[in-house]
Design a protein around this motif. Structure first.
Motif, short mmCIF file in Angstrom:
data_model
loop_
_atom_site.label_atom_id
_atom_site.label_comp_id
_atom_site.label_asym_id
_atom_site.label_seq_id
_atom_site.Cartn_x
_atom_site.Cartn_y
_atom_site.Cartn_z
N LEU A 138 0.85 -1.19 0.00
CA LEU A 138 0.00 0.00 0.00
C LEU A 138 0.88 1.24 0.00
CD1 LEU A 138 -3.02 0.88 0.15
CD2 LEU A 138 -2.68 1.15 2.62
N ARG A 139 0.56 2.18 -0.88
CA ARG A 139 1.28 3.46 -0.93
C ARG A 139 0.25 4.58 -1.03
NH1 ARG A 139 6.46 5.31 -2.59
NH2 ARG A 139 6.42 7.48 -3.30
N VAL A 158 3.29 7.66 2.33
CA VAL A 158 3.43 6.59 3.32
C VAL A 158 3.39 5.27 2.55
CG1 VAL A 158 2.49 5.50 5.38
CG2 VAL A 158 2.28 7.98 5.07
N VAL A 159 4.30 4.36 2.87
CA VAL A 159 4.40 3.09 2.16
C VAL A 159 4.44 1.95 3.18
CG1 VAL A 159 5.80 1.68 0.59
CG2 VAL A 159 5.68 4.16 0.27
N GLY A 160 3.72 0.88 2.91
CA GLY A 160 3.76 -0.31 3.74
C GLY A 160 3.74 -1.56 2.87
N GLU A 161 4.52 -2.56 3.26
CA GLU A 161 4.59 -3.80 2.46
C GLU A 161 4.85 -4.97 3.40
OE1 GLU A 161 7.09 -5.42 -1.43
OE2 GLU A 161 8.12 -4.24 0.11
N TYR A 162 4.28 -6.13 3.08
CA TYR A 162 4.49 -7.35 3.84
C TYR A 162 4.66 -8.51 2.87
CZ TYR A 162 3.49 -11.48 6.69
OH TYR A 162 3.55 -12.71 7.29
N VAL A 163 5.60 -9.42 3.18
CA VAL A 163 5.84 -10.59 2.33
C VAL A 163 5.90 -11.83 3.21
CG1 VAL A 163 7.42 -11.74 0.73
CG2 VAL A 163 7.15 -9.25 0.64
N HIS A 164 5.10 -12.84 2.85
CA HIS A 164 5.18 -14.15 3.51
C HIS A 164 5.37 -15.20 2.43
CE1 HIS A 164 4.30 -17.62 6.06
NE2 HIS A 164 3.54 -18.05 5.06
N ASN A 188 9.13 -14.23 6.64
CA ASN A 188 8.19 -13.15 6.90
C ASN A 188 8.99 -11.84 6.89
OD1 ASN A 188 5.58 -14.45 7.46
ND2 ASN A 188 6.68 -15.40 9.16
N SER A 189 8.65 -10.94 6.02
CA SER A 189 9.36 -9.67 5.97
C SER A 189 8.38 -8.55 5.70
CB SER A 189 10.46 -9.68 4.90
OG SER A 189 9.91 -9.61 3.61
N GLY A 190 8.78 -7.36 6.06
CA GLY A 190 7.95 -6.20 5.81
C GLY A 190 8.75 -4.92 5.94
N HIS A 191 8.25 -3.87 5.34
CA HIS A 191 8.90 -2.58 5.51
C HIS A 191 7.85 -1.48 5.49
CE1 HIS A 191 8.75 -1.16 1.27
NE2 HIS A 191 9.12 -0.01 1.77
N ALA A 192 8.15 -0.39 6.15
CA ALA A 192 7.28 0.79 6.18
C ALA A 192 8.16 2.02 6.07
CB ALA A 192 6.47 0.83 7.48
N GLU A 193 7.65 3.03 5.40
CA GLU A 193 8.44 4.26 5.26
C GLU A 193 7.52 5.47 5.17
OE1 GLU A 193 9.98 4.95 1.00
OE2 GLU A 193 10.05 2.77 1.25
N LEU A 194 8.06 6.60 5.60
CA LEU A 194 7.38 7.89 5.51
C LEU A 194 8.32 8.85 4.81
CD1 LEU A 194 5.16 9.97 6.31
CD2 LEU A 194 6.40 10.29 8.47
N ASN A 195 7.85 9.50 3.75
CA ASN A 195 8.65 10.44 2.98
C ASN A 195 7.95 11.80 2.91
OD1 ASN A 195 10.59 8.31 1.58
ND2 ASN A 195 8.51 7.54 1.30
N PHE A 196 8.75 12.86 2.84
CA PHE A 196 8.16 14.17 2.60
C PHE A 196 9.08 14.98 1.69
CE2 PHE A 196 10.97 15.42 6.10
CZ PHE A 196 11.39 16.68 5.72
N LEU A 197 8.49 15.94 0.98
CA LEU A 197 9.22 16.86 0.11
C LEU A 197 8.64 18.24 0.30
CD1 LEU A 197 11.44 16.96 -2.05
CD2 LEU A 197 9.65 16.69 -3.78
N TRP A 198 9.51 19.20 0.65
CA TRP A 198 9.08 20.56 0.94
C TRP A 198 9.91 21.53 0.11
CZ3 TRP A 198 10.39 23.47 6.10
CH2 TRP A 198 9.75 24.71 6.10
#
Length: 488
Positions: free
Chosen positions: A17-18, A31-37, A63-73
């Motif tokens: 999901l992004r 905002v990005v979220g990902e899960y792998v099984h 089982n792996s996953g990652h989440a990230e938050l990005n911004f540009l100003w």
């Protein structure tokens, strides 16, 4: 917003999901979220004389996953600030080597990584620009052999890095550009091993670059000074390392579609913390790798006909490497790193891509081929002199053919790798056969109201070939993957 779901063979499933949002004409975030099984319990076959053994991979769950938050100003019309916060976690079992009647492994590995970074860019007119970057990174590798409880090979490793970079660019005219860049990093490591000495490293990298462009000619030269200061809180660290490395590249437009390229580069690579300090894997006595590289190449970009575009490249290179750092796997976590006193590499890379358009139909074909003769030249008196280095194939290549149309797009691709050896000595028992693999994909994009959707079906290893990349670790046979992607 982009939502995606993948499902496939051997228990594979991965939701993604992004979400992206502009809060104003100057500020946006995502905002990005990902899960792998994946269970990864694929079947394999090995032969023992006239006997064929069929089994399935075990101890392979991931089982792996990652989440990230990005911004540009965009803080002003001439400056920009960007940032990222990132977290990654991979908890997996490690399958063991496969021998006759033996497929036992209880190894586990958990990798965790979190970092935050900021990037700032500023321009002053058309001539000056500045880029600043700061990052803090924390990483952990938690390894358990699983066979013998509390064995010294088990180990938890924790690494931290504070990093900053500055680059200043000056372009006084359309023909000249000058850059000065400096990076500083502080790294440290601790582990649960009794051999832990809590090593640390301070790294300073400085480069000065000049680029000149006039008509059909472009010339770029660079000097890079590398300084690595090593130490340890409870013992001896690796030796300090420093090196001045020059490079020069030329590009000339012989014809509007034909460009000639040539370059000379000296590359200095210090061992990583893993290569220096991980148990069994590294050694603090590992030397830095030095490479002298010559490269000559040609690029063609043009049309074969009114509807057909062609891009092709060819590069010939020669590398002379001193104290080459080579890693050979013992298992999926424990490798052995060593220096190869002298190595010489002669290589050829060729690529071509053609696209033919007929109304709403496009046929695209792409091929690439690599020849890499990587030889051990440490001791002329050795019986292993001139041997191809471990895990480096002499020949490899790939190709693909795709047809995009208004109905269902189709693509077929394949790659091939020549024979290799798992050691530099080339005993018969270390020979690894070459292999080839073919896959196919069909996909279609369509609208669900306003959202754009894509459904994709992949078949990997279509011919169900048995092969190995690392000796005694069979790869999966035929498998499939279904992907649904929707952009709102």
């Amino acid at each position: 917003m982009t939502a995606q779901l993948k499902a496939g063979s051997f228990g594979y499933i991965s939701p993604f999901l992004r979400y992206e949002q502009c809060l104003s004409d100057r500020f946006s975030f995502s905002v990005v979220g990902e899960y792998v099984h994946a269970k990864n319990d694929y079947p394999y076959t090995i032969k023992n004389g006239i006997e064929t053994i069929n089994d399935r991979r075990n101890n392979s769950r991931m089982n792996s996953g990652h989440a990230e938050l990005n911004f540009l100003w965009n803080t002003s019309s001439s400056s920009q600030l960007g940032g990222k916060v990132y977290y990654y976690d991979n908890d997996r079992q490690l399958p063991g080597q496969v021998f006759y009647y033996s497929n036992t492994s209880r190894e586990t590995l958990r990798d965790r990584n979190v970092f935050g970074q900021l990037t700032f860019q500023q321009r002053w007119g058309e001539q000056w620009s500045l880029k600043l970057l700061a990052k803090y990174n924390w990483a952990a590798s938690l390894y358990d052999d699983g066979i013998v409880a509390g064995w010294v090979q088990d180990g938890d490793y924790y690494q931290r890095e504070a990093y900053t970079s500055l680059a200043l660019l000056y372009t006084p005219t359309e023909h000249w550009a000058f850059d000065y860049s400096v990076d500083y990093a502080h790294n440290n490591l601790n582990s649960t091993l009794p051999t832990d000495t809590r090593p640390y490293r301070n790294t300073i990298l400085q480069s000065a670059t000049v680029k000149y462009h006039l008509g059909k000619l472009t010339v770029m030269g660079r000097l890079l000074y590398s300084l690595y200061l090593n130490g340890a809180c409870d013992g001896d660290g690796a030796e300090d390392m420093r090196r001045l490395s020059p490079s020069l590249s030329l590009s000339f437009e012989l014809l509007p579609q034909l460009h000639l390229r040539a370059s000379y580069k000296e590359i200095f690579r210090a061992p990583t913390f893993n290569e220096n300090y991980f148990f069994h894997y590294g050694s603090k006595d590992l030397k830095a790798e030095n490479t002298q590289q010559l490269n000559a190449g040609v690029t063609y970009t043009g049309k074969l006909s009114h509807n057909t575009d062609l891009t092709a490249t060819a590069d010939l290179y020669y590398n002379k490497v001193t104290d080459m750092i080579q890693g050979v796997p013992h298992n999926m976590f424990v490798w052995t790193c060593m220096n190869i006193g002298k190595a010489e590499i002669l290589g050829l890379d060729v690529t071509a891509k053609a696209a033919h358009t007929m109304g709403r139909h496009t046929l695209t074909a792409a091929v690439n081929y690599s020849m890499q003769r990587a030889q051990n030249h440490t001791n002329p008196e050795s019986p292993f002199y001139d041997n191809q280095l471990a895990y480096m194939p002499l020949h490899s290549g790939a190709g693909s053919l795709s047809w995009e149309n208004p109905w269902v797009n189709v693509s077929v691709s394949g790659h091939a790798v020549g024979e290799r050896w798992s050691t530099n000595e080339h005993q018969n028992s270390t020979h690894i056969n070459g292999y080839s693999e073919v896959g196919a994909t069909i996909w279609r994009r369509f609208h669900i109201g306003r959202p754009l959707a894509e459904i994709r079906f992949d078949i990997k290893n279509l011919l169900d070939k048995q092969y190995e990349i690392v000796r005694s670790y069979p790869m999966p046979g035929r498998s499939w993957q279904l992907t649904l992607n929707v952009k709102f």
